[in-house]
Design a protein around this motif. Structure first.
Motif, PDB file in Angstrom:
ATOM      1  N   GLY A 104      25.743  29.628  24.376  1.00 22.19           N
ATOM      2  CA  GLY A 104      27.100  29.954  23.966  1.00 22.19           C
ATOM      3  C   GLY A 104      28.169  29.156  24.677  1.00 22.19           C
ATOM      4  O   GLY A 104      27.948  28.634  25.779  1.00 22.19           O
ATOM      5  N   GLU A 105      29.343  29.085  24.040  1.00 16.96           N
ATOM      6  CA  GLU A 105      30.500  28.463  24.674  1.00 16.96           C
ATOM      7  C   GLU A 105      31.072  29.349  25.768  1.00 16.96           C
ATOM      8  O   GLU A 105      31.762  28.875  26.667  1.00 16.96           O
ATOM      9  CB  GLU A 105      31.585  28.201  23.628  1.00 16.96           C
ATOM     10  N   ILE A 106      30.809  30.653  25.673  1.00 17.22           N
ATOM     11  CA  ILE A 106      31.221  31.624  26.678  1.00 17.22           C
ATOM     12  C   ILE A 106      29.967  32.262  27.254  1.00 17.22           C
ATOM     13  O   ILE A 106      29.025  32.598  26.516  1.00 17.22           O
ATOM     14  CB  ILE A 106      32.119  32.722  26.064  1.00 17.22           C
ATOM     15  N   PHE A 124      36.887  40.300  25.523  1.00 11.31           N
ATOM     16  CA  PHE A 124      36.651  39.040  26.229  1.00 11.31           C
ATOM     17  C   PHE A 124      37.027  37.865  25.333  1.00 11.31           C
ATOM     18  O   PHE A 124      37.768  36.960  25.727  1.00 11.31           O
ATOM     19  CB  PHE A 124      35.182  38.921  26.634  1.00 11.31           C
ATOM     20  N   ALA A 125      36.499  37.850  24.105  1.00 13.29           N
ATOM     21  CA  ALA A 125      36.699  36.715  23.210  1.00 13.29           C
ATOM     22  C   ALA A 125      38.178  36.490  22.902  1.00 13.29           C
ATOM     23  O   ALA A 125      38.640  35.340  22.812  1.00 13.29           O
ATOM     24  CB  ALA A 125      35.910  36.918  21.915  1.00 13.29           C
ATOM     25  N   GLU A 126      38.936  37.570  22.752  1.00 14.40           N
ATOM     26  CA  GLU A 126      40.366  37.436  22.466  1.00 14.40           C
ATOM     27  C   GLU A 126      41.088  36.679  23.569  1.00 14.40           C
ATOM     28  O   GLU A 126      42.052  35.951  23.312  1.00 14.40           O
ATOM     29  CB  GLU A 126      40.991  38.823  22.296  1.00 14.40           C
ATOM     30  N   GLY A 127      40.622  36.841  24.793  1.00 15.65           N
ATOM     31  CA  GLY A 127      41.283  36.171  25.912  1.00 15.65           C
ATOM     32  C   GLY A 127      41.175  34.666  25.867  1.00 15.65           C
ATOM     33  O   GLY A 127      41.992  33.960  26.464  1.00 15.65           O
ATOM     34  N   TYR A 128      40.165  34.156  25.155  1.00 14.66           N
ATOM     35  CA  TYR A 128      39.946  32.712  25.118  1.00 14.66           C
ATOM     36  C   TYR A 128      40.691  32.013  23.983  1.00 14.66           C
ATOM     37  O   TYR A 128      40.459  30.827  23.733  1.00 14.66           O
ATOM     38  CB  TYR A 128      38.447  32.427  25.030  1.00 14.66           C
ATOM     39  N   ALA A 129      41.581  32.737  23.306  1.00 17.17           N
ATOM     40  CA  ALA A 129      42.403  32.098  22.277  1.00 17.17           C
ATOM     41  C   ALA A 129      43.259  30.982  22.877  1.00 17.17           C
ATOM     42  O   ALA A 129      43.582  30.002  22.207  1.00 17.17           O
ATOM     43  CB  ALA A 129      43.283  33.136  21.585  1.00 17.17           C
ATOM     44  N   PRO A 131      43.407  27.892  25.297  1.00 21.89           N
ATOM     45  CA  PRO A 131      42.404  26.992  25.889  1.00 21.89           C
ATOM     46  C   PRO A 131      42.504  26.868  27.406  1.00 21.89           C
ATOM     47  O   PRO A 131      41.569  26.368  28.038  1.00 21.89           O
ATOM     48  CB  PRO A 131      42.706  25.644  25.206  1.00 21.89           C
ATOM     49  N   ARG A 132      43.607  27.322  28.000  1.00 22.62           N
ATOM     50  CA  ARG A 132      43.710  27.269  29.462  1.00 22.62           C
ATOM     51  C   ARG A 132      42.850  28.333  30.140  1.00 22.62           C
ATOM     52  O   ARG A 132      42.533  28.217  31.329  1.00 22.62           O
ATOM     53  CB  ARG A 132      45.155  27.487  29.898  1.00 22.62           C
ATOM     54  N   VAL A 133      42.470  29.368  29.410  1.00 18.25           N
ATOM     55  CA  VAL A 133      41.739  30.483  30.004  1.00 18.25           C
ATOM     56  C   VAL A 133      40.297  30.063  30.275  1.00 18.25           C
ATOM     57  O   VAL A 133      39.564  29.674  29.368  1.00 18.25           O
ATOM     58  CB  VAL A 133      41.786  31.722  29.090  1.00 18.25           C
ATOM     59  N   MET A 134      39.905  30.163  31.516  1.00 15.60           N
ATOM     60  CA  MET A 134      38.569  29.776  31.945  1.00 15.60           C
ATOM     61  C   MET A 134      37.679  30.977  32.265  1.00 15.60           C
ATOM     62  O   MET A 134      36.458  30.837  32.346  1.00 15.60           O
ATOM     63  CB  MET A 134      38.645  28.872  33.182  1.00 15.60           C
ATOM     64  N   ALA A 135      38.275  32.150  32.471  1.00 17.21           N
ATOM     65  CA  ALA A 135      37.479  33.333  32.790  1.00 17.21           C
ATOM     66  C   ALA A 135      38.235  34.585  32.365  1.00 17.21           C
ATOM     67  O   ALA A 135      39.469  34.632  32.461  1.00 17.21           O
ATOM     68  CB  ALA A 135      37.158  33.399  34.281  1.00 17.21           C
ATOM     69  N   ASN A 182      31.064  42.331  35.585  1.00 20.10           N
ATOM     70  CA  ASN A 182      31.724  42.556  34.303  1.00 20.10           C
ATOM     71  C   ASN A 182      32.692  41.415  34.091  1.00 20.10           C
ATOM     72  O   ASN A 182      33.891  41.549  34.286  1.00 20.10           O
ATOM     73  CB  ASN A 182      32.447  43.910  34.300  1.00 20.10           C
ATOM     74  N   ALA A 183      32.161  40.267  33.710  1.00 22.10           N
ATOM     75  CA  ALA A 183      32.993  39.068  33.651  1.00 22.10           C
ATOM     76  C   ALA A 183      32.430  38.087  32.645  1.00 22.10           C
ATOM     77  O   ALA A 183      31.258  38.160  32.254  1.00 22.10           O
ATOM     78  CB  ALA A 183      33.068  38.403  35.025  1.00 22.10           C
ATOM     79  N   SER A 184      33.278  37.152  32.251  1.00 20.72           N
ATOM     80  CA  SER A 184      32.854  36.065  31.373  1.00 20.72           C
ATOM     81  C   SER A 184      33.558  34.788  31.803  1.00 20.72           C
ATOM     82  O   SER A 184      34.640  34.822  32.395  1.00 20.72           O
ATOM     83  CB  SER A 184      33.191  36.388  29.910  1.00 20.72           C
ATOM     84  N   PHE A 185      32.912  33.666  31.502  1.00 21.02           N
ATOM     85  CA  PHE A 185      33.461  32.362  31.835  1.00 21.02           C
ATOM     86  C   PHE A 185      33.275  31.415  30.657  1.00 21.02           C
ATOM     87  O   PHE A 185      32.260  31.470  29.960  1.00 21.02           O
ATOM     88  CB  PHE A 185      32.739  31.747  33.046  1.00 21.02           C
ATOM     89  N   ARG A 186      34.242  30.543  30.468  1.00 20.23           N
ATOM     90  CA  ARG A 186      34.053  29.446  29.534  1.00 20.23           C
ATOM     91  C   ARG A 186      33.006  28.503  30.136  1.00 20.23           C
ATOM     92  O   ARG A 186      32.982  28.265  31.351  1.00 20.23           O
ATOM     93  CB  ARG A 186      35.377  28.718  29.328  1.00 20.23           C
TER      94      ARG A 186
END
Length: 349
Positions: A104-106, A124-129, A131-135, A182-186
């Protein structure tokens, strides 16, 4: 205490928007068959997401029997892959194994003794709208084995049991670091900064060290100064707290271990970055907690004195661990390494 802290610079967090079409790989690191039921529940919660995961990766930490059992359990499920930790024993290397194998991309991380609410990945996915968001991290709610929070256990120290604690800002906010369970990263975050440092985080049931996500996030923002890291408290998981962790002995040991870990982080990234959020926490959040505990005691509410005392004891234990960890670091008695992460197909069943 892996305090996400306050916004690291000017600017406001990106506003909410529709979830972009990003593939999300969920990594669950596991190490013991004692958590078999918890592991199955964690995977089931990922399967039930309103924003479907691309895949679930179960990374087994040097436990062949557990790996074989999980491989049999999910042999008919193409969306669940069972992998062996290809690095040294411990949570950091397990996460790095998952990152390397993820498609995955995330890449999202879920503790093996936690279950995610249905919209966890959607938030989580909404936060990556942007492109500056890395986590993007979320909120972790404790589920006490005894059925209720111990009267003496202060909410300000819920990080001791791996949960979101009193004092964090509400809503979707920009932070210094996310909390690892409980986290995600690009994926690009790991390309820029490397993986989780080995030698800092947990190693099974041994001394409960931590802070590997703090060190990674600080390293990430150094490598990508434009990076934005967020916590969205709508991305909720429920984390089981076993009875053994409801006792003061564990509370004190975990606080001491956090001090040891903070010393390693400060050695890696410098005390200014490594401790900037912790200073706010100890000078503002904790004194307010002590005051609330004493007020509750005066009002004859259960546990007031205990909570105030636990806050003071926790601070002392963490400070003691930090002093010991700093002395060890000066003598060269502690070391950790930061691996680069290459996209690779880890061996699976």
């Amino acid at each position: 205490m892996s305090d996400p802290g306050t916004p690291p610079g000017p600017g406001t967090p990106p506003g909410p928007g529709p979830a972009p079409a990003l593939g999300v790989s969920v990594v669950v690191c596991v190490y013991t068959e004692d958590r078999w039921t918890d592991i199955l529940a964690a995977v089931s919660s990922v399967r039930a997401q309103s924003y479907p995961a691309l895949e679930t990766l179960l990374v087994v930490d040097h436990n062949p029997a557990l790996k074989d059992r999980l491989a049999r359990e999910y042999k008919e499920d193409a969306d669940v892959r069972v992998l062996a930790n290809t690095g040294p024993r411990g949570l950091s290397a397990g996460r790095n194994t998952g990152i390397a194998a993820a498609r995955g991309e995330i890449v999202a991380f879920l503790d093996d003794d936690a279950v995610a609410e249905r919209d966890w990945l959607r938030h989580f996915a909404e936060g990556y709208a942007d492109p500056r968001v890395m986590a993007v991290g979320g909120r972790t709610v404790p589920v006490w084995a005894s059925g209720r929070r111990p009267d003496w256990f202060p909410e300000e120290f819920d990080w001791v049991v791996g949960c979101t604690y009193k004092g964090l800002p509400p809503g979707r906010v920009r932070v210094r670091n996310v909390l690892g369970g409980n986290a995600s990263f690009r994926r690009a975050a790991f390309d820029a900064a490397g993986g989780f440092a080995t030698g800092i985080g947990r190693d099974g049931d041994r001394r409960p060290l931590g802070c590997e996500e703090t060190e990674l996030c600080i390293r990430l923002t150094r490598a990508r100064p434009d990076a934005v890291l967020l916590i969205d408290d709508r991305a909720v998981i429920h984390h089981r707290v076993p009875k053994a962790r409801e006792h003061f002995a564990y509370f004190r040991a975990r606080a001491y271990a956090e001090g040891l870990s903070k010393a390693l982080v400060a050695r890696s990234v410098g005390a200014d970055k490594g401790l900037e959020s912790e200073r706010r926490y100890t000078t503002r959040v904790l004194p307010a907690g002590v005051a609330r505990g004493l007020r509750d005691a005066l009002l004859a509410r259960p546990g007031g004195v205990g909570r105030a005392g636990a806050i003071v004891a926790g601070v002392c234990a963490a400070a003691g661990g930090y002093v010991v960890g700093s002395l060890r670091a000066r003598r060269g008695g502690t070391a950790f390494s930061v691996p680069s992460i290459a996209r690779a197909e880890a061996a699976d069943e």
